[in-house]
Design an enzyme around this catalytic site. Structure first.
Site, short mmCIF file in Angstrom:
data_model
loop_
_atom_site.label_atom_id
_atom_site.label_comp_id
_atom_site.label_asym_id
_atom_site.label_seq_id
_atom_site.Cartn_x
_atom_site.Cartn_y
_atom_site.Cartn_z
N SER A 90 13.21 -65.31 36.22
CA SER A 90 13.54 -65.13 37.63
C SER A 90 12.51 -64.32 38.41
O SER A 90 12.65 -64.17 39.63
CB SER A 90 14.91 -64.48 37.78
N TYR A 186 24.20 -62.30 43.67
CA TYR A 186 23.01 -62.94 43.11
C TYR A 186 23.31 -64.39 42.77
O TYR A 186 24.24 -64.68 42.02
CB TYR A 186 22.58 -62.18 41.86
N ASN A 188 21.29 -68.14 41.76
CA ASN A 188 20.10 -68.95 41.51
C ASN A 188 20.00 -70.13 42.46
O ASN A 188 18.90 -70.64 42.72
CB ASN A 188 20.11 -69.43 40.06
N GLY A 331 13.83 -60.75 35.38
CA GLY A 331 14.21 -62.13 35.10
C GLY A 331 14.56 -62.32 33.65
O GLY A 331 14.13 -61.56 32.78
N SER A 357 16.18 -63.28 24.61
CA SER A 357 17.06 -63.54 25.74
C SER A 357 17.63 -62.23 26.26
O SER A 357 17.68 -61.23 25.54
CB SER A 357 18.18 -64.49 25.32
#
Length: 381
Positions: A90, A186, A188, A331, A357
């Protein structure tokens, strides 16, 4: 990989991606040496469930310091390097913001332009949402990562190439989460819509806009937008899913980056990422008037949260730490956790890259402490 393990791994990655940002101060010391920071990196790698490798860059006065621990590839010795490719996740949203604010500076867009004006084919419920609201995540657009349709697609066909309109389709029938401009959330989806708007007003593909507006002017020679390519250019940092008690699972090419598109599909290197964030704060892509608008902040954390107190501006976040303030973006993408930030004048930068991750819980807080140490080390140079 057996089907059951395949699905379990995917769901673990998705759960990490959906982890709610948690604002709050990062613990840290006001004076931190690079030796202190190096110890923090080594402790991070040694933590159960921690990243196989980590790399930090600190840039000031024309000099870059590089601190590393662990491995870029668990099958071979060697720590991550500044020229190794990686998915920036991100942090790509800061590139998205740079493209949009560049077009604002050229009079091609206005921060008050609405989705209804620029993309009338999108759901009528979204029509009043403005470019400004998408850039600072106060739009109320549903986040496609939370949608059942996305989860179904990624768990059944993780490497399938999808188009931006497919991404919109995952949430096209969902209502706004809240009234535009009324709160922070937030999403995406915000950056996917922004990417589509930039294509609509210029008649140019988003990938080409990135090259012409960002990659070229900032001199990013190892940065690309490979939405149709599953593997990374060599050399690269391998991305892993790490579960305590289990061997790391390589997920570098496990999921198609096309599903992230303008919200997270960029591939770069630690060196290029540091150069980008300095250029972004250093007015390489737009002028002082746009930066003044960019730095109107509302409470809200990036995902995952960065060090200190997080606040959301237009395409970047403000991180207020015990040692000072930096601006940038975090991100996460399967196998990678990223952060890039710079001082307000763009003369100093810091980046952190972990090849796992997004961490949660204690590991996330440990990471935020290390990032806070990195800010202290940067600003004390």
């Amino acid at each position: 990989m057996p089907h059951l393990l395949h699905r379990r791994l995917l769901m673990g990655i998705i759960c990490a991606a959906l982890a709610a940002p948690m604002p709050g101060p990062a613990a840290g010391q006001t004076k931190t040496t690079e030796a202190d920071l190096q110890r923090g990196l080594e402790q991070l790698v040694a933590t159960e469930g921690g990243p196989p490798g980590v790399i930090v860059t600190l840039y000031s006065d024309g000099r870059m310091s590089v601190l590393q621990a662990g491995r870029a590839d668990v099958a071979h010795s060697g720590a991550p390097r500044v020229g190794d490719h990686m998915r920036i996740a991100s942090v790509a949203k800061a590139f998205n913001g740079a493209v949009a604010l560049h077009l604002v500076s050229k009079g091609r867009l206005s921060l008050d332009d609405t989705i209804g004006q620029r993309l009338p084919g999108l759901p009528p419920a979204w029509s009043r949402v403005t470019l400004r609201q998408m850039l600072n995540h106060t739009s109320g657009l549903p986040d496609y990562l939370n949608s059942d349709a996305f989860i179904h697609d990624v768990t059944t066909h993780p490497q399938r190439h999808v188009l931006p309109n497919d991404i919109i389709g995952w949430v096209r029938d969902e209502p706004l989460v809240f009234a535009p401009g009324s709160q922070y959330g937030y999403s995406n989806t915000d950056n996917v819509v922004i990417g589509l708007i930039t294509e609509a007003v210029t008649g140019t593909s988003y990938g080409t806009l990135l090259k012409e507006i960002v990659f070229g002017p900032a001199g990013l020679r190892q940065t690309s937008f490979p939405t149709e390519r599953l593997d990374l250019p060599s050399p690269f940092i391998h991305g892993y899913s790490v579960e305590p008690g289990s061997a790391p699972q390589d997920v570098t090419s496990f999921i198609s980056p096309s599903g992230a598109w303008a919200s997270g599909a960029i591939v770069s290197t630690p060196a290029d990422l540091a150069a980008f964030i300095r250029a972004d704060l250093g007015l390489k892509f737009f002028g002082a008037a746009e930066q003044q608008q960019q730095m109107q902040f509302v409470p809200g954390s990036s995902g995952p949260p960065g060090p200190g107190t997080n606040e959301s501006g237009l395409g970047l976040f403000r991180y207020t730490t015990p040692c000072g303030v930096v601006y940038g973006h975090t991100g996460n993408f399967p196998g990678y956790t990223q952060w890039a930030a710079a001082t307000a004048d763009g003369t100093r930068s810091v980046t952190t890259t972990l090849n796992l991750s997004a961490p949660t819980g204690e590991l996330l807080e440990r990471l935020r402490e290390v990032q806070g140490q990195a800010v202290c080390a940067l600003l004390s140079r």
